[in-house]
Scaffold this motif. Sequence first.
Motif, short mmCIF file in Angstrom:
data_model
loop_
_atom_site.label_atom_id
_atom_site.label_comp_id
_atom_site.label_asym_id
_atom_site.label_seq_id
_atom_site.Cartn_x
_atom_site.Cartn_y
_atom_site.Cartn_z
N ASN A 31 -59.25 -36.26 45.38
CA ASN A 31 -58.42 -35.08 45.58
C ASN A 31 -58.96 -34.25 46.74
O ASN A 31 -59.80 -33.37 46.55
N ASP A 32 -58.50 -34.56 47.93
CA ASP A 32 -58.87 -33.82 49.14
C ASP A 32 -60.37 -33.57 49.25
O ASP A 32 -60.83 -32.44 49.42
N GLY A 33 -61.15 -34.64 49.16
CA GLY A 33 -62.59 -34.54 49.34
C GLY A 33 -63.38 -34.40 48.05
O GLY A 33 -64.61 -34.31 48.09
N LYS A 34 -62.72 -34.40 46.93
CA LYS A 34 -63.41 -34.34 45.64
C LYS A 34 -63.11 -35.62 44.87
O LYS A 34 -61.99 -36.10 44.85
N LEU A 35 -64.15 -36.14 44.21
CA LEU A 35 -64.02 -37.35 43.41
C LEU A 35 -64.15 -36.99 41.93
O LEU A 35 -64.99 -36.17 41.56
N SER A 36 -63.33 -37.61 41.09
CA SER A 36 -63.44 -37.35 39.65
C SER A 36 -64.75 -37.89 39.09
O SER A 36 -65.26 -37.39 38.10
N HIS A 37 -65.30 -38.94 39.72
CA HIS A 37 -66.58 -39.52 39.30
C HIS A 37 -67.37 -39.88 40.55
O HIS A 37 -66.86 -40.57 41.42
N PHE A 97 -61.86 -40.45 54.75
CA PHE A 97 -61.21 -39.27 55.33
C PHE A 97 -61.93 -37.97 54.98
O PHE A 97 -61.64 -36.93 55.57
N HIS A 98 -62.83 -38.00 54.02
CA HIS A 98 -63.56 -36.81 53.59
C HIS A 98 -65.03 -37.23 53.40
O HIS A 98 -65.41 -37.68 52.32
N ALA A 99 -65.83 -37.05 54.45
CA ALA A 99 -67.19 -37.58 54.48
C ALA A 99 -68.08 -37.09 53.34
O ALA A 99 -69.00 -37.80 52.92
N SER A 100 -67.81 -35.91 52.81
CA SER A 100 -68.67 -35.38 51.72
C SER A 100 -68.37 -36.03 50.38
O SER A 100 -69.16 -35.91 49.44
N ALA A 101 -67.27 -36.73 50.25
CA ALA A 101 -66.90 -37.38 48.99
C ALA A 101 -67.56 -38.74 48.90
O ALA A 101 -67.07 -39.71 49.47
N GLN A 102 -68.70 -38.80 48.22
CA GLN A 102 -69.47 -40.04 48.11
C GLN A 102 -69.83 -40.31 46.66
O GLN A 102 -69.98 -39.37 45.87
N GLY A 103 -69.96 -41.58 46.33
CA GLY A 103 -70.34 -41.95 44.98
C GLY A 103 -71.06 -43.27 44.96
O GLY A 103 -71.33 -43.88 46.00
N VAL A 104 -71.37 -43.72 43.75
CA VAL A 104 -72.09 -44.97 43.59
C VAL A 104 -71.53 -45.73 42.38
O VAL A 104 -71.19 -45.13 41.36
N ILE A 105 -71.41 -47.04 42.55
CA ILE A 105 -71.08 -47.94 41.44
C ILE A 105 -72.41 -48.53 41.00
O ILE A 105 -73.15 -49.09 41.80
N VAL A 106 -72.70 -48.38 39.71
CA VAL A 106 -73.96 -48.89 39.15
C VAL A 106 -73.62 -50.06 38.24
O VAL A 106 -72.97 -49.88 37.22
N ALA A 107 -74.07 -51.24 38.62
CA ALA A 107 -73.86 -52.44 37.80
C ALA A 107 -75.09 -52.64 36.93
O ALA A 107 -76.20 -52.76 37.44
N LYS A 108 -74.87 -52.61 35.60
CA LYS A 108 -76.00 -52.76 34.65
C LYS A 108 -75.81 -54.02 33.84
O LYS A 108 -74.76 -54.34 33.42
#
Length: 108
Positions: A31-37, A97-108
């Motif tokens: 959502n415009d640079g924000k991630l739900s997770h 498109f929104h450089a500050s919106a970053q996350g990680v997928i963690v495979a366990k």
Amino acid sequence: MKCKRVVAAALMSLPLVAMAADMPTFRLEMNDGKLSHTRIEVPANTRFKIEVVNKGKSPAEFESLQLRKEKVLAPGVESFVVFQSLSPGEYRFYDEFHASAQGVIVAK
């Protein structure tokens, strides 16, 4: 004879439908640079799907250079990305498109 072929083809595809329904699925809203997770934990060595939804008013792009995946979404669009099994570890993703919106997928 043609009817038998159609029925046979339909029956052969049933296991594929069942496998797709059993695939772990995770939802990510952008959502415009924000991630739900910003952290998505997935089972290692298992095929999975991330449903990507652009709730914003501008374009969004799910991108992971490590995983060689990208999906561009116009505002209001939903799509998905299927991942083959991942080895245990962390895999970064971001919104191009929104450089500050970053996350990680963690495979366990």
